[in-house]
Each structure stands twice: as structure tokens, then as C-alpha cells.
Design a protein around this motif. Sequence first.
Motif, short mmCIF file in Angstrom:
data_model
loop_
_atom_site.label_atom_id
_atom_site.label_comp_id
_atom_site.label_asym_id
_atom_site.label_seq_id
_atom_site.Cartn_x
_atom_site.Cartn_y
_atom_site.Cartn_z
N MET A 1 -6.42 -7.47 12.40
CA MET A 1 -6.53 -6.81 13.55
C MET A 1 -6.88 -5.35 13.12
O MET A 1 -6.76 -4.68 12.03
N ARG A 12 -8.67 -1.92 9.17
CA ARG A 12 -8.42 -3.27 9.45
C ARG A 12 -7.30 -3.68 8.58
O ARG A 12 -6.98 -3.33 7.58
N LEU A 13 -6.34 -4.13 9.39
CA LEU A 13 -4.96 -4.62 8.82
C LEU A 13 -4.71 -5.87 9.07
O LEU A 13 -4.66 -6.46 10.18
N ALA A 14 -4.25 -6.63 8.03
CA ALA A 14 -3.59 -7.96 8.30
C ALA A 14 -2.40 -8.14 8.91
O ALA A 14 -1.38 -7.24 8.91
N GLU A 15 -2.43 -9.03 10.07
CA GLU A 15 -1.26 -9.02 10.71
C GLU A 15 0.06 -9.33 10.29
O GLU A 15 1.34 -9.37 10.54
N SER A 16 0.02 -9.90 8.95
CA SER A 16 1.18 -10.26 7.93
C SER A 16 1.90 -8.86 7.64
O SER A 16 3.04 -8.88 7.09
N HIS A 17 1.38 -7.93 7.70
CA HIS A 17 1.96 -6.58 7.43
C HIS A 17 2.68 -5.94 8.77
O HIS A 17 3.39 -4.88 8.47
N LEU A 54 -1.88 -0.09 3.54
CA LEU A 54 -2.13 -1.27 3.72
C LEU A 54 -3.42 -1.89 4.39
O LEU A 54 -3.97 -2.95 4.16
N GLY A 55 -4.01 -0.82 5.03
CA GLY A 55 -5.32 -1.01 5.70
C GLY A 55 -6.40 -0.86 5.20
O GLY A 55 -6.64 0.09 3.97
N GLN A 56 -7.76 -1.42 5.51
CA GLN A 56 -8.95 -1.13 4.79
C GLN A 56 -9.66 -0.22 5.77
O GLN A 56 -9.84 -0.80 7.04
#
Length: 92
Positions: A1, A12-17, A54-56
Motif C-alpha cells: 500500500m 510503500r508499506l506492507a499491509e501486514s504492518h 517500516l516503509g520504503q
Amino acid sequence: MIVRIMGEGQVRLAESHLADLNKLDDELLAEMENGDGPGFRRTLQALLIRVRELGQPLPDDSLEPSELILPSPDATLEEVRDLLSDDGLIPG
């Protein structure tokens, strides 16, 4: 996301976070409801720091649709209140 931090850019951040971030979001919402200005400021900073960790980061010239928009680090309690949905800043 894709998450936008207003005034900074996108990551860009994984929804798992999201579950981890929702804990901070819940704290932020409670502090806003209680009018806890110092607590609000501290938790907003912690939330943004965590998103950055956590995000890129996306390149500055990239402009992708943001699925989540977070306030700038210097946003006021009133400005953040205007951004809130029933779920807070982060859905879920």
C-alpha cells in the motif's frame, strides 16, 4: 500500500504492518478525544517515525495514488481531527 505523509512524500508499506500501526492510531485517537495535546504530539511523532521505519520511500518524482494519507509532523490537533474517519487515521 502507498502511504503519503503530508509535506514529506510517499512510502510503500506492507499491509501486514497495519495492525502494529493501529495500536498507535488508537492511542492518538484517545489522546485527541481527551484533549491531551502533549500526548497527541508524542504519539503522532511515534506513528510517523514507525511508518518511515517500516516503509520504503518512493522516489520524489513518483506520484502514485495514496491509499492512506497521514498528517505532517507539525499538524495541529484540530488539523488531524479533520482528517479522521470513524476508524482513526489508519483503517481497521
